[in-house]
Design a protein around this motif. Structure first.
Motif, short mmCIF file in Angstrom:
data_model
loop_
_atom_site.label_atom_id
_atom_site.label_comp_id
_atom_site.label_asym_id
_atom_site.label_seq_id
_atom_site.Cartn_x
_atom_site.Cartn_y
_atom_site.Cartn_z
N GLY A 122 -2.19 2.08 -5.04
CA GLY A 122 -0.92 2.80 -4.98
C GLY A 122 -0.83 3.59 -3.70
O GLY A 122 -1.84 4.01 -3.14
N MET A 123 0.35 3.77 -3.21
CA MET A 123 0.54 4.62 -2.04
C MET A 123 2.00 4.99 -1.94
O MET A 123 2.87 4.27 -2.41
N THR A 124 2.21 6.12 -1.37
CA THR A 124 3.56 6.57 -1.08
C THR A 124 3.65 6.81 0.41
O THR A 124 2.63 6.97 1.08
N PHE A 125 4.82 6.84 0.91
CA PHE A 125 4.99 7.09 2.34
C PHE A 125 5.35 8.56 2.55
O PHE A 125 6.31 8.90 3.20
N ALA B 207 -0.33 -10.02 1.60
CA ALA B 207 -1.09 -10.08 0.35
C ALA B 207 -2.01 -8.87 0.22
O ALA B 207 -2.13 -8.28 -0.88
N TYR B 208 -2.66 -8.48 1.29
CA TYR B 208 -3.56 -7.32 1.26
C TYR B 208 -2.79 -6.04 0.98
O TYR B 208 -3.23 -5.19 0.21
N PHE B 209 -1.62 -5.92 1.60
CA PHE B 209 -0.79 -4.74 1.37
C PHE B 209 -0.31 -4.65 -0.07
O PHE B 209 -0.37 -3.60 -0.70
N ILE B 210 0.15 -5.77 -0.61
CA ILE B 210 0.63 -5.78 -2.00
C ILE B 210 -0.51 -5.48 -2.96
O ILE B 210 -0.35 -4.70 -3.91
N ILE C 75 4.19 12.42 3.87
CA ILE C 75 3.43 12.94 5.01
C ILE C 75 2.07 13.50 4.60
O ILE C 75 1.15 13.55 5.41
N GLU C 76 1.93 13.87 3.34
CA GLU C 76 0.65 14.42 2.87
C GLU C 76 -0.25 13.35 2.23
O GLU C 76 -1.37 13.65 1.85
N ASP C 77 0.22 12.13 2.11
CA ASP C 77 -0.55 11.05 1.50
C ASP C 77 -1.21 10.22 2.59
O ASP C 77 -0.54 9.56 3.37
N ASN C 78 -2.52 10.23 2.63
CA ASN C 78 -3.27 9.52 3.67
C ASN C 78 -3.68 8.11 3.25
O ASN C 78 -4.40 7.45 3.99
N ARG C 79 -3.26 7.64 2.10
CA ARG C 79 -3.70 6.33 1.64
C ARG C 79 -3.25 5.19 2.55
O ARG C 79 -3.93 4.18 2.65
N ILE C 80 -2.14 5.37 3.25
CA ILE C 80 -1.70 4.33 4.19
C ILE C 80 -2.70 4.21 5.34
O ILE C 80 -2.97 3.12 5.84
N LEU C 81 -3.29 5.33 5.74
CA LEU C 81 -4.30 5.29 6.80
C LEU C 81 -5.58 4.63 6.30
O LEU C 81 -6.24 3.91 7.05
N TYR C 82 -5.93 4.87 5.05
CA TYR C 82 -7.10 4.19 4.47
C TYR C 82 -6.85 2.69 4.37
O TYR C 82 -7.74 1.89 4.61
N TRP C 83 -5.62 2.32 3.99
CA TRP C 83 -5.27 0.90 3.95
C TRP C 83 -5.40 0.29 5.34
O TRP C 83 -5.99 -0.77 5.50
#
Length: 140
Positions: free
Chosen positions: A83-86, A73-76, A88-96
């Motif tokens: 929003g996030m993409t996978f 639920a938190y991920f969705i 290599i230059e997008d750090n939003r997954i690390l913030y998540w």
């Protein structure tokens, strides 16, 4: 008198038999010294809170399932709102990941209590006429 709601009584950690008594000694889940302390019996109907030795070992499975559901639920929610993409230059997954670790640690006392409440409610059924149905004493 109307039947108390199962979901509401489970979420508020009420006794599954009478759905009135508190199954934890303190209502504050963040009183970490007393978070998991339970009275031996429900203060209202007398239902034992530990049905047998080691009864709450199974709550690990419930806690795990609740944690996985919370993670999904938190991920969705993060994906929809931030929003996030996978890439290599997008750090939003690390913030998540960082925010998720913080939030799951903060919610852990609530998840542990809820898993005990759910587990107990699976083995003790609601008795609307619990006043007239005394508990059976186990004989040795």
């Amino acid at each position: 008198m109307s039947q108390p709601n199962y979901l509401l009584s489970t979420l508020t950690n009420k006794c599954p038999r009478c759905r009135q008594g508190n199954i934890f000694e303190t209502k504050n889940a963040y009183n970490l010294k007393n978070t998991m302390k339970m009275p031996a019996n429900c203060p209202v109907c007398g239902q034992p809170t530990e049905l047998e030795v080691g009864f709450y070992y199974g709550t690990g499975y419930v806690s795990y399932a609740l944690s996985i559901a919370f993670t999904v639920a938190y991920f969705i929610a993060w994906k929809v709102l931030i929003g996030m993409t996978f890439d290599i230059e997008d750090n939003r997954i690390l913030y998540w990941l960082g925010s998720y670790i913080l939030v799951i640690v903060l919610f852990q006392p609530l998840i542990m209590r809820l898993s005990r409440s759910i587990w107990l409610s699976w083995f003790v059924k609601y008795d609307p006429d619990w006043v007239n149905h005394p508990l059976q004493q186990k004989t040795k």
